[in-house]
Design an enzyme around this catalytic site. Structure first.
Site, mmCIF file in Angstrom:
data_model
loop_
_atom_site.group_PDB
_atom_site.id
_atom_site.type_symbol
_atom_site.label_atom_id
_atom_site.label_comp_id
_atom_site.label_asym_id
_atom_site.label_seq_id
_atom_site.Cartn_x
_atom_site.Cartn_y
_atom_site.Cartn_z
ATOM 1 N N THR A 55 0.881 -1.164 0.000
ATOM 2 C CA THR A 55 0.000 0.000 0.000
ATOM 3 C C THR A 55 0.919 1.213 0.000
ATOM 4 O OG1 THR A 55 -1.859 1.112 1.044
ATOM 5 C CG2 THR A 55 -0.220 0.140 2.519
ATOM 6 N N SER A 56 0.503 2.223 -0.681
ATOM 7 C CA SER A 56 1.432 3.265 -1.099
ATOM 8 C C SER A 56 1.874 4.217 0.010
ATOM 9 C CB SER A 56 0.800 4.079 -2.226
ATOM 10 O OG SER A 56 0.460 3.252 -3.304
#
Length: 219
Positions: A55-56
């Protein structure tokens, strides 16, 4: 670390759009990470979510979204849903978001997470992101969260005239998040947004074909 700290990190990087900052303040990142990683959710760093995907990193997500210059009227195509964090942010800033995810289990997590924070204007689709969603095109903006040597042709075709596309372009040392606009039917490079390291884009229309991910991301 309180959630507001992420907003301060973004602001200190020079992003001052009040709508962007409000979207980050209103989106609880701890809802978009695996339970084992909740203690790290408010740190400005990527978090693994399975299948070799992250997840960024919030500050990089912010730079990519900021480059799109969203006004609230757009229909957006997102490639790479993950757990849905960027999807939720985009949904707060645009009229409609269609997000494509290769892995069905990640898509299910994202749908549950989006529902939990009352996002109703985003749809998560399982499929080959490099093919886009021609049935919902054209899109006013496209954001791709994986790197390739060039923009897949279907994504360029599905971008509306004058629309913006943000995507990391593969490099030898680092990938370069790059902003394009569509003029007279062609993608024109506008500027380099940021260097980073991304997982490779996988799919029929990704340059190099359907290759498995081979490196980690700093997104």
């Amino acid at each position: 670390m309180p959630r507001a700290t992420l907003v301060e990190v973004i602001r200190e990087m020079g992003m001052t759009d009040p709508r962007l900052l409000a979207a980050f303040a209103a989106t609880p990142r701890d809802r978009f990470v695996p339970p084992r990683s909740i203690s790290r959710a408010q740190l400005d760093q990527p978090i693994p979510i399975g299948h070799g995907q992250p997840t960024s990193q919030p500050s990089l997500v912010a730079q990519m979204i900021d480059a799109l210059r969203l006004t609230g009227t757009e229909t957006i195509l997102e490639i790479g849903t993950g757990y849905g964090y960027q999807t939720a942010l985009l949904a707060r800033l645009a009229r409609r978001v269609y997000s494509m995810e290769r892995y069905a289990d990640l898509a299910e997590h994202a749908r549950a997470n989006l529902a939990a924070v009352d996002v109703t204007n985003a749809e998560v689709v399982v499929g080959d992101g490099t093919a886009g969603l021609p049935g919902h095109a054209p899109f006013d903006a496209v954001v791709v969260s994986a790197a390739a040597a060039e923009v897949p042709e279907p994504l360029a075709e599905q971008l509306t005239e004058g629309g913006r596309l943000v995507m990391p372009i593969s490099g030898t040392i680092a990938d370069i998040v790059t902003l394009f606009t569509k003029r007279q039917g062609r993608l024109i490079q506008q500027r380099r947004v940021a260097p980073a390291q991304f997982v490779p884009l996988v799919g029929k229309h990704a340059k190099g074909g359907d290759e498995p991910p081979h490196r980690s991301t700093c997104l």
